[in-house]
Design a protein around this motif. Structure first.
Motif, PDB file in Angstrom:
ATOM      1  N   GLY A  45      -1.631   2.914   8.981  1.00  0.00           N
ATOM      2  CA  GLY A  45      -1.930   3.005   7.570  1.00  0.00           C
ATOM      3  C   GLY A  45      -3.413   3.267   7.372  1.00  0.00           C
ATOM      4  N   GLN A  50      -2.238  -1.860   8.503  1.00  0.00           N
ATOM      5  CA  GLN A  50      -0.802  -1.633   8.446  1.00  0.00           C
ATOM      6  C   GLN A  50      -0.380  -0.597   9.485  1.00  0.00           C
ATOM      7  OE1 GLN A  50       0.895  -1.819   4.214  1.00  0.00           O
ATOM      8  NE2 GLN A  50      -1.127  -0.909   3.938  1.00  0.00           N
ATOM      9  N   TYR A  52       3.108   1.848  10.550  1.00  0.00           N
ATOM     10  CA  TYR A  52       4.415   2.369  10.183  1.00  0.00           C
ATOM     11  C   TYR A  52       5.112   2.916  11.426  1.00  0.00           C
ATOM     12  CZ  TYR A  52       2.400   2.374   5.479  1.00  0.00           C
ATOM     13  OH  TYR A  52       1.798   2.001   4.306  1.00  0.00           O
ATOM     14  N   GLN A  67       7.499  -0.831   8.110  1.00  0.00           N
ATOM     15  CA  GLN A  67       6.086  -1.151   7.946  1.00  0.00           C
ATOM     16  C   GLN A  67       5.800  -2.527   8.532  1.00  0.00           C
ATOM     17  OE1 GLN A  67       4.652  -0.817   3.897  1.00  0.00           O
ATOM     18  NE2 GLN A  67       3.155  -2.442   4.200  1.00  0.00           N
ATOM     19  N   ASN A  69       2.758  -5.357   8.633  1.00  0.00           N
ATOM     20  CA  ASN A  69       1.460  -5.825   8.144  1.00  0.00           C
ATOM     21  C   ASN A  69       1.355  -7.292   8.539  1.00  0.00           C
ATOM     22  OD1 ASN A  69      -0.932  -6.318   6.898  1.00  0.00           O
ATOM     23  ND2 ASN A  69      -0.295  -5.666   4.857  1.00  0.00           N
ATOM     24  N   VAL A  76      10.660   0.225   4.643  1.00  0.00           N
ATOM     25  CA  VAL A  76      10.034   0.863   3.489  1.00  0.00           C
ATOM     26  C   VAL A  76      11.147   1.392   2.591  1.00  0.00           C
ATOM     27  CG1 VAL A  76       8.538   2.740   2.719  1.00  0.00           C
ATOM     28  CG2 VAL A  76       7.986   1.476   4.811  1.00  0.00           C
ATOM     29  N   LEU A  84       3.096   6.396   0.704  1.00  0.00           N
ATOM     30  CA  LEU A  84       3.156   6.236   2.159  1.00  0.00           C
ATOM     31  C   LEU A  84       2.094   7.082   2.855  1.00  0.00           C
ATOM     32  CD1 LEU A  84       5.167   4.657   4.010  1.00  0.00           C
ATOM     33  CD2 LEU A  84       6.285   6.853   4.437  1.00  0.00           C
TER      34      LEU A  84
END
Length: 783
Positions: A45, A50, A52, A67, A69, A76, A84
């Motif tokens: 991210g 983050q 993905y 995702q 975190n 998602v 995104l």
């Protein structure tokens, strides 16, 4: 889907210490959802916190985006898609902004605030996005046209509009009748003058009006546009073209018998290897402001006029080469690289005869190529490891080259002097540079050919540093802030997972374990990675050995040998294998009393140039020598039974199964050739011509390399299995071999066709049927 964070070492230790769990053929060939689907791709991210990733959904072909975190992974949902991030962002010079490409649309992310701005929304995908030299504009291509987006004005404007047509305003070619008419008929001359004056006035007004789109750039109606690249300063455009309708090769037809309509159908498929080859490319330089198009001559490329195949051409009584050798510029990202300020550009040209690869700069003012580097190979230049680009100083070129015998990194300064950044009997790949150009990250295998880590080195002293200690790294991505690495890795029985590690190295933080509880509860036979001595002057042939923990004293074990596909592929690694079903099948074979050897024969990836090119003009010969060495090693060291040896594999592995049964019929008793190449004249040009030249030029190479030429030597037991809608190796290969065996009145062979399978099977029922036949073949003939 549950995501947990076990200690990898603990999991591996538990697997290694437990007795192997019995596996059935039905389970091994079942839909791999039962294993737990791997992380297919992963990216950062914008905030470097983050992560993905994509993963196949259980029971469906749909791919979900997840995702992470912190420690928890969440799917998602549709409402989050508009914000995104995407993989492979393009950063500005200061690394404060990034261009994102998502679903064909372009966005810009502010890496300080996270604000996302959409640049374009369209039905035709945007591509090749880059920052302009001033940092305030984003340039991108839609179709053949180039556009620029101004951040300040929030305006998208065309920069260069390419057209493959005649320029309607161009001066007509000289013609005596036309000239006479204009000389004699004053009215016609006046009409022409009025038309020309109106056009010139219209064009002048358009050029002077900054609110208008530029005039199109006409390349003529005899070419097609292959790719193009705009300079970041917007002044120049490099365009790769090919002759229109220049590819005269016949297109293959693939019949389909089991169809939704109930009628037989056919598809157009690839073209076969031939002396015609793919059409050559030309390179044009366009001055965007004046729309002047200059053809860039290749004359200055060293060796471009030399024919390395002249002797073969003369032997076949073919016409000698006239003029320059034909070249191709393969794709914008692969062949054209501008410096960030737009002042310099380098291009990579590859000879269609596969013997040379050149990197050249372009003198923009003189419209002329200036050679920077030449890589030649008497066999063929590798299609991999050809990345290159410019350092942040806009004058230092970096590139990959196999010139030392192994793929390594080099720097070349403005003075033309080059120096190696990496060296040794190992190979680098997947190059990523830090934003300041001082550190380069890459995959490396210096410890063992099949052990892959993330490594780095610096431009000052070239000191090599291994940043991970995982053994099976698949890929990695540097975080936007340059502080961390997102690593995708696997082990022999763990599909690809992801974790993070400091960009300076250290302990991995594991983020996923997508394996199912059922699969994780199983214990497997850990393959032993062993060096098999070569009797032909080669380095050791690395192999995976599957065997019982303890061999029974005095017992002779039937031997099964597996051959990986693709030729230039590496299967003897610490990664989760592409052939994971086959690995489970090897577990089953060991359960049933066999020992199994899987070899990285000569031609395999990861072992350097000489290993790669050992098969030049003799496919199937060095590889067979390696398998015979492997067989003898199994007999001498693993209680293998020399009188009961089977071999199997798919694609190139199917080809090698034929070569083993037909060229060493007294050593290989049984074999299963899956989706096999039986005659290299029927395969594609891009792969085959590298190794065997072309059938017209080098017929002997095709003859000695094609199994169908040895069909009369079959003695053993043969299974041929092939998908009937295979668009890679056509089903025709197996059909022609079957007809040859029929005509030779051969016994103990069978052909199993699969009407709804392509090259890689996708239906569990087909996998089961194919491997049931292989298992029964070995049980029937090797015991």
């Amino acid at each position: 889907m549950r995501f947990v964070l076990p200690l990898l070492a603990t999991a591996l230790a538990a697997s290694a210490s437990a007795a192997p769990t019995p596996i059935t053929l039905d389970q091994a060939m079942a839909n791999p959802d039962w294993i737990g689907n791997p992380v297919e791709s992963a990216w950062w991210g914008w905030d470097s916190r983050q992560v993905y990733f994509k993963q196949k959904r259980t029971g469906s072909a749909v791919r979900d985006t997840w995702q992470i975190n912190g420690a928890a992974a969440t799917k998602v949902d549709e409402k989050q898609l508009a914000n995104l991030d995407s993989a492979d962002p393009v950063y500005n010079r200061e690394r404060t902004r990034a261009i994102l490409l998502r679903n064909g649309d372009l966005f810009e992310r502010d890496l300080k605030t996270g604000a996302l701005t959409q640049i374009v929304r369209g039905t035709t995908p945007a591509s090749d996005a880059q920052y302009a030299a001033d940092g305030n504009h984003v340039q991108f291509r839609v179709g053949s046209d180039w556009f620029s987006w101004s951040r300040a004005e929030r305006l998208v404007a065309p920069v260069a509009l390419l057209r493959t047509a005649k320029d309607p305003d161009a001066v007509p070619d000289a013609d005596f009748r036309r000239d006479m008419q204009l000389r004699l008929i004053a009215t016609l001359a006046q009409v022409k003058k009025d038309k020309d004056d109106t056009r010139d006035q219209r064009n002048a007004e358009r050029a002077a009006d900054a609110t208008r789109a530029p005039l199109p750039i006409y390349l003529g109606d005899k070419v097609t546009i292959e790719t193009s690249a705009l300079s970041p300063d917007g002044r120049y455009l490099l365009v790769v073209t090919a002759a229109k309708d220049g590819d005269k090769r016949r297109v293959g037809k693939m019949p389909k018998y089991v169809t939704e309509s109930g009628y037989e159908e056919s598809d157009d498929e690839r073209k076969r290897v031939s002396d015609a080859g793919p059409p050559p490319h030309s390179l044009k330089l366009v001055d965007v402001a004046t729309r002047k198009v200059s053809e860039l001559s290749l004359d200055d490329l060293p060796g471009i006029k030399d024919d390395p195949l002249a002797a073969m051409r003369a032997a076949q009584k073919l016409d000698p080469l006239k003029g320059n050798r034909a070249v191709r510029f393969e794709g914008r990202e692969e062949s054209i690289r501008w410096s960030a300020n737009g002042a310099r550009v380098a291009v990579m040209a590859q000879a269609i005869d596969n013997k040379d690869r050149w990197i050249a700069a372009v003198d923009l003012g003189a419209a002329k190529l200036k050679p920077l580097h030449r890589l030649s190979d008497a066999a063929w230049v590798n299609n991999r490891g050809n990345d290159f680009g410019w350092q942040p100083d806009n004058s230092t070129l970096w590139y990959e080259s196999e010139e030392s015998g192994y793929a390594h990194l080099y720097l070349q300064g403005a003075d033309g002097k080059a120096r190696a950044l990496t060296s040794g009997k190992w190979e680098e790949s997947n190059v990523t540079w830090s934003s300041d150009g001082q550190t380069v990250y890459f995959l490396c295998n210096p410890k063992l050919p099949g052990t892959y880590e993330v490594c780095s080195t610096n431009t000052k002293d070239g000191a090599l540093k291994e940043l991970t200690a995982l053994g099976g790294v698949e890929s990695f991505a540097l975080s936007p802030d340059g502080r961390k690495l997102l690593v995708r890795y696997s082990t022999a029985y763990m599909p690809a997972q992801i974790g993070t590690v400091s960009a300076s190295g250290g302990k991995l933080t594991q983020l996923t374990d997508t394996r199912t509880a059922d699969y994780k509860a199983r214990a497997w036979i850990e393959p032993q990675i062993v060096p098999v001595p070569s009797t032909h002057g080669a380095d050791p042939v690395w192999a995976k050995l599957y065997r019982p923990a303890t061999l029974e004293p005095g017992k002779k074990y039937p031997v099964v040998m597996f051959v990986h596909g693709a030729g230039y592929l590496q299967n003897v690694t610490r990664r989760y294998p592409v052939y994971f079903r086959e690995q489970m099948f090897h577990n089953l074979l060991v359960q049933k009393g066999y020992i199994v050897l899987d070899m990285d024969y000569r031609a395999s990836l990861g072992y350097g140039r000489n290993w790669r090119t050992a098969i030049y003009r003799q496919m199937g010969h060095p590889e067979l020598e390696d398998y015979i060495d492997g067989l003898n090693w199994m007999v001498a060291n693993q209680q293998g039974d020399a009188s009961n040896v089977g071999i199997y594999g798919g694609s190139y592995g199917g080809f090698m199964t034929f070569m083993a049964l037909l060229r060493a019929p007294d050593q290989f008793k049984s074999g299963a050739a899956l989706r096999p190449v039986t005659d290299w004249t029927t395969y594609n040009h891009e792969y085959t011509a590298n190794i065997l030249n072309t059938p017209e030029l080098d017929p002997q190479a095709y003859k000695v390399s094609s199994p169908i030429e040895y069909a009369d030597q079959l003695k053993g037991n043969l299974l041929i299995a092939h998908g009937m809608i295979d668009d890679n190796v056509f089903f025709q290969d197996s059909v022609r071999m079957a007809q040859r065996l029929i005509e030779l009145k051969k016994d103990h062979w069978e052909l199993a066709p699969y009407p709804l399978e392509r090259h890689g099977f996708v239906h569990p029922e087909s996998w089961y049927d194919e491997y049931r036949r292989i298992y029964q073949l070995f049980e029937r003939t090797l015991k």
